[in-house]
Design an enzyme around this catalytic site. Structure first.
Site, PDB file in Angstrom:
ATOM      1  N   ARG A   1      16.265  84.750  -2.631  1.00 18.22           N
ATOM      2  CA  ARG A   1      17.667  84.973  -2.245  1.00 18.22           C
ATOM      3  C   ARG A   1      17.785  85.896  -1.030  1.00 18.22           C
ATOM      4  O   ARG A   1      18.476  85.576  -0.069  1.00 18.22           O
ATOM      5  CB  ARG A   1      18.452  85.555  -3.417  1.00 18.22           C
ATOM      6  CG  ARG A   1      18.433  84.644  -4.637  1.00 18.22           C
ATOM      7  CD  ARG A   1      19.402  85.096  -5.701  1.00 18.22           C
ATOM      8  NE  ARG A   1      19.069  84.501  -6.992  1.00 18.22           N
ATOM      9  CZ  ARG A   1      19.940  84.247  -7.956  1.00 18.22           C
ATOM     10  NH1 ARG A   1      21.208  84.540  -7.796  1.00 18.22           N
ATOM     11  NH2 ARG A   1      19.561  83.715  -9.106  1.00 18.22           N
TER      12      ARG A   1
ATOM     13  N   THR B   1      14.145  77.188  -2.275  1.00 16.52           N
ATOM     14  CA  THR B   1      14.722  76.854  -3.574  1.00 16.52           C
ATOM     15  C   THR B   1      16.089  77.504  -3.796  1.00 16.52           C
ATOM     16  O   THR B   1      16.756  77.234  -4.788  1.00 16.52           O
ATOM     17  CB  THR B   1      13.733  77.168  -4.722  1.00 16.52           C
ATOM     18  OG1 THR B   1      14.196  76.563  -5.917  1.00 16.52           O
ATOM     19  CG2 THR B   1      13.568  78.661  -4.908  1.00 16.52           C
TER      20      THR B   1
ATOM     21  N   ASP C   1      10.074  74.665 -12.785  1.00 16.61           N
ATOM     22  CA  ASP C   1      10.708  73.871 -11.724  1.00 16.61           C
ATOM     23  C   ASP C   1      10.149  74.005 -10.308  1.00 16.61           C
ATOM     24  O   ASP C   1       9.540  73.081  -9.765  1.00 16.61           O
ATOM     25  CB  ASP C   1      12.226  74.123 -11.727  1.00 16.61           C
ATOM     26  CG  ASP C   1      12.628  75.608 -11.766  1.00 16.61           C
ATOM     27  OD1 ASP C   1      11.745  76.467 -11.664  1.00 16.61           O
ATOM     28  OD2 ASP C   1      13.838  75.899 -11.891  1.00 16.61           O
TER      29      ASP C   1
ATOM     30  N   GLU D   1      13.241  86.326  -7.475  1.00 16.23           N
ATOM     31  CA  GLU D   1      14.665  86.241  -7.120  1.00 16.23           C
ATOM     32  C   GLU D   1      14.936  86.960  -5.803  1.00 16.23           C
ATOM     33  O   GLU D   1      15.731  86.498  -4.989  1.00 16.23           O
ATOM     34  CB  GLU D   1      15.542  86.842  -8.236  1.00 16.23           C
ATOM     35  CG  GLU D   1      15.450  86.141  -9.579  1.00 16.23           C
ATOM     36  CD  GLU D   1      16.123  84.774  -9.622  1.00 16.23           C
ATOM     37  OE1 GLU D   1      16.645  84.318  -8.591  1.00 16.23           O
ATOM     38  OE2 GLU D   1      16.104  84.157 -10.697  1.00 16.23           O
TER      39      GLU D   1
ATOM     40  N   GLU E   1      21.694  72.162  -8.708  1.00 17.76           N
ATOM     41  CA  GLU E   1      20.613  71.168  -8.609  1.00 17.76           C
ATOM     42  C   GLU E   1      21.096  69.731  -8.451  1.00 17.76           C
ATOM     43  O   GLU E   1      20.498  68.943  -7.708  1.00 17.76           O
ATOM     44  CB  GLU E   1      19.658  71.282  -9.806  1.00 17.76           C
ATOM     45  CG  GLU E   1      18.830  72.563  -9.835  1.00 17.76           C
ATOM     46  CD  GLU E   1      19.614  73.797 -10.272  1.00 17.76           C
ATOM     47  OE1 GLU E   1      20.687  73.622 -10.884  1.00 17.76           O
ATOM     48  OE2 GLU E   1      19.166  74.929  -9.983  1.00 17.76           O
TER      49      GLU E   1
HETATM   50  C1  DMJ Z   1      18.699  79.376  -7.948  1.00 18.22           C
HETATM   51  O1  DMJ Z   1      18.505  80.720  -7.865  1.00 18.22           O
HETATM   52  C2  DMJ Z   1      17.513  78.622  -7.451  1.00 18.22           C
HETATM   53  O2  DMJ Z   1      17.875  77.316  -7.170  1.00 18.22           O
HETATM   54  C3  DMJ Z   1      16.368  78.641  -8.412  1.00 18.22           C
HETATM   55  O3  DMJ Z   1      15.296  77.872  -7.982  1.00 18.22           O
HETATM   56  C4  DMJ Z   1      16.815  78.120  -9.739  1.00 18.22           C
HETATM   57  N1  DMJ Z   1      17.970  78.777 -10.213  1.00 18.22           N
HETATM   58  C5  DMJ Z   1      19.090  79.006  -9.340  1.00 18.22           C
HETATM   59  C6  DMJ Z   1      20.130  77.923  -9.346  1.00 18.22           C
HETATM   60  O4  DMJ Z   1      20.288  77.252 -10.496  1.00 18.22           O
END
Ligand code: DMJ
Length: 740
Positions: A272, A675, A413, A268, A587
């Site tokens: 982020r 992501t 994912d 995370e 998503e």
């Molecule tokens: C985000 O932090 C990112 O997209 C991650 O890959 C999956 N979860 C959240 C959004 O749903």
């Protein structure tokens, strides 16, 4: 449009006026008689509210309905949330709230200390203080809302701004509407961002969490990690919000310090924070208006912060195998195994750090960022997962998988996402990742794609007991990144008309685009299947018995959806009580954005607009103090969860903004988005002498690894065959020569 008060929040400040404004916006492009009638209906409703004398006190801040997470898997995941960590969240000083809340939820976490973030599963918060007031008002508001919607229905206005008369009661999947003012719609997204940001700035500035209903913030570490601010930097740059950006920059340069004795989640924090700084660096040096003037020095702040943070995160990779630990201490730089899941890291988490580390390596010329991140891919691949589908946990110490559970939702994912994106990020210089992506997508089509009944929606299902086990027809909302990623994989980010001219285009790409199209419809259906028009966190599907798999034949869902409550297609979707919440996840809009850019089919923009309207209508907090996750997508008005995820600003609103904006902003064939929706440029790694440092182990025809010792055996066999053939040839020649 009044941009200073976009959602009419300061006049009357009621949820009703919010609804009114959203309705007005949506209807602006419809026939004028419809608009006038809608306004009359709204006025009538407002009048009724005024007469009732409650308009100003009306609130969407209904009592929180903490869902009873009875699903066994859900329980498992949520327990993992509170797994470990040194510091508890600090209180925010805005009155008393969160200490009390922490006490209230203490029972959930027991005595364990908690990690600040674990794969974006939010902590629970106490119920809104407005609970009693809401219950008092409910009996009045309910009938009034029915009255207002009844009037809308009567005049034929629908939330998508379309008159029912023209299309009947069908939501057309193939419908295209060219006449909307997309600039205005894009501005509405910017307004929503501004509203969210202003509320955060006012009530929770500098805090890592924002609870917009109770108007409080919460730290994840002493004095904060910049969780919301850093994640939002690039969205502000794209929206040209210079004042807000300047405030953020000032806070980062004066208050943000990562020298903290604090455990953080490796993944995370990478996607982020590190991702946020890196994309800010990229956009600051690219976007007109942000680029330093000729001769002026570059702003180094973003890159300095990125390098400082990355150096701390590198400690996570110091495991015996090279697979990163789930957490790392920012000060000691010590990696920490997960306190759940037998100490295993989540596979998606361990394998979704590469875009960030590779870009940083390219920017700084420091190869170790590249090497550490890339080593993970080698270790994962050397496990020889069948058909490219990886189990969702991996041990950092040994580098082997834990269990054989396979899914492309949580914990699986972004492993898949980062395969194809690494290939494009490095300008196709690393074909190894294309190979892995192709293998995995073939595996998805073979083992995971099934169809729902009776309407044949394409379902990307799970295999909880491995590939030989049963199929579980469940899709996390998280899986909805796939339609867009598949389209990206097939086209490289080019518009499909251009992509079709490439020599590499063929049947495989055609089929992939069709799969993306069908899956996109399923994800869209997850929104249309609920009362609010917002998707649940998880959807289950009715499937055929035995399951109809893609490999048995491709099926398609209908092109149009009947919006009637008893429409047949609704039977395909099963939404369980534990899964009815909506965290404002990105998503689906992410995939809509890719599908729009790649196909140019404006239905994807239309769907996006309807989704955006639903978010405004049902997740906006009273009095404009931001937007919040909600507890039930099938309840109107939905109960709030009193939490604004940082990805609402970083991803969801960014994708809406890009979806409604011009195509030449962040052209998809020139960038990759990480992501967390942070854009990085594509680059040529060989220019900095960065190369793929590993090769895949050979697979046999059945997809099994051919190990070194087996290779030796194969070689010996081949050698002896050669010898035999050689001897026989010699004997033959000899015989011919001697005339025998
Ligand atoms: C985000 O932090 C990112 O997209 C991650 O890959 C999956 N979860 C959240 C959004 O749903």
């Amino acid at each position: 449009m009044n941009t200073r008060d976009p959602f009419n929040l300061h006049k009357g400040s009621t949820a009703f006026t919010v609804l009114q404004h959203s309705a007005t916006r949506a209807a602006s492009s419809a026939a004028s008689y419809t608009r006038q009638a809608g306004q009359q209906a709204l006025e009538a409703g407002k009048q009724a509210l005024d007469n009732a004398g409650i308009a100003d006190g009306m609130s969407f801040a209904v009592p929180r309905n903490v869902p009873s997470f009875t699903d066994p898997q859900r329980r498992y995941e949520d327990n993992a949330w509170g797994s470990s960590g040194r510091s508890r969240f600090a209180e925010n000083g805005h009155g008393h709230g969160n200490g009390g809340v922490a006490e209230k939820i203490g029972g959930i976490f027991g005595d364990k200390k908690v990690l600040p973030m674990y794969k974006d599963k939010p902590y629970n918060y106490g119920a809104s203080m407005r609970r009693r007031r809401w219950f008092k008002m409910k009996r009045v508001i309910g009938p009034l809302l029915v009255l207002v919607f009844g009037l809308f229905y009567w005049v034929g206005w629908s939330p998508s701004g379309k008159s029912k008369g023209a299309k009947g009661s069908w939501v057309m999947f193939s419908e295209t509407e060219e006449n909307y003012d997309w600039d205005e719609r894009r501005e509405a997204v910017k307004d929503a961002f501004k509203l969210s940001w202003d509320a955060y700035e006012k009530h929770a500035w500098g805090y890592d969490e924002f609870h917009p209903v109770s108007k409080r913030g919460r730290y994840m570490a002493t004095n904060g990690l910049g969780w919301i601010i850093v994640d939002a930097l690039d969205t502000m740059m794209l929206m040209n919000l210079t004042k807000e950006l300047a405030h953020a920059r000032e806070w980062i340069s004066t208050s943000l310090d990562y020298e903290k004795d604090q455990d953080v989640n490796t993944f995370e924090t990478t996607i982020r924070m590190l991702g946020g700084f890196l994309s800010a660096h990229y956009l600051a040096s690219t976007l007109p208006g942000f680029k330093p003037a000729e001769g002026a020095p570059e702003d180094d702040l973003w890159l300095e912060k990125a390098s400082d943070l990355a150096d701390r995160l590198l400690g996570a990779y110091e495991s015996a195998s090279g697979v990163p630990y789930a957490s790392v201490n920012l000060k000691t730089r010590q990696g920490i195994p997960s306190h759940a899941d037998g100490g295993a890291s989540s596979t998606a988490e361990a394998t979704s750090l590469q875009l960030e580390m590779k870009y940083l390596a390219f920017l700084t010329g420091e190869a170790h960022y590249w090497e550490k991140a890339e080593k993970v891919m080698e270790v994962v691949d050397n496990n020889g997962a069948k058909d490219g589908l990886v189990p969702i946990f991996i041990y950092a110490d040994r580098g082997n998988f834990r269990s054989n559970e396979i899914r492309l939702g949580s914990r699986g994912d972004s492993y898949y996402e980062y395969l194809i994106k690494q290939y494009y990020q490095t300008s196709k210089q690393e074909p190894i990742y294309l190979d892995m992506w192709n293998e995995a997508l073939t595996g998805v089509r073979k083992h995971l794609i099934t169809y729902s009944k009776p309407s044949n929606f394409t379902v990307l299902a799970e295999r909880p007991s491995g590939l030989d086990g049963h199929i579980h027809p469940k899709m996390d909302h998280l899986v909805c990144f796939m339609p867009g990623t598949i389209a990206l994989g097939a086209t490289g980010g080019l518009n499909v008309t251009e992509a079709k001219k490439l020599p590499s285009w063929g049947t495989q790409q055609e089929e992939e685009m069709e799969l993306a199209t069908q899956l996109m419809k399923t994800c869209w259906g997850m929104y249309k299947a609920t009362a609010t028009g917002l998707a649940p966190e998880i959807a289950h599907f009715n499937i055929y018995d035995p399951p109809q798999m893609m490999r048995h034949g491709v099926l398609s869902s209908p092109e149009a959806l009947d919006i009637a409550d008893d429409a047949e297609w609704r039977q395909d979707f099963v939404i369980k009580p534990a899964d009815v919440h909506n965290l404002q996840r990105p998503e689906t809009v992410e995939s809509l954005f890719y599908m729009w850019r790649i196909t140019g089919d404006s239905k994807y923009r239309e769907w996006g607009w309807e989704m955006f309207e639903a978010f405004v209508k049902y997740t906006m907090v009273n009095n404009g103090s931001g937007f919040s996750s909600i507890g039930n997508v099938n309840e109107i008005p939905p109960p709030t969860r009193d939490n604004m995820e940082s990805f609402w600003l970083a991803e969801t609103l960014k994708y809406f903004y890009l979806l409604f904006g011009p195509n030449d902003i962040l052209p998809l064939d020139q960038i990759v988005l990480n992501t967390e929706a942070h854009p990085f440029p594509r680059f040529e790694p060989d220019k900095k002498r960065l190369v793929t440092g590993w090769k895949r182990i050979l697979r046999d025809a059945a997809g099994n690894l051919v190990r070194e010792e087996e290779k030796e055996e194969v070689k010996v066999e081949a050698k002896s065959r050669e010898v035999v053939v050689g001897l026989a040839t010699e004997a033959l020649i000899e015989a011919q020569e001697s005339g025998k």
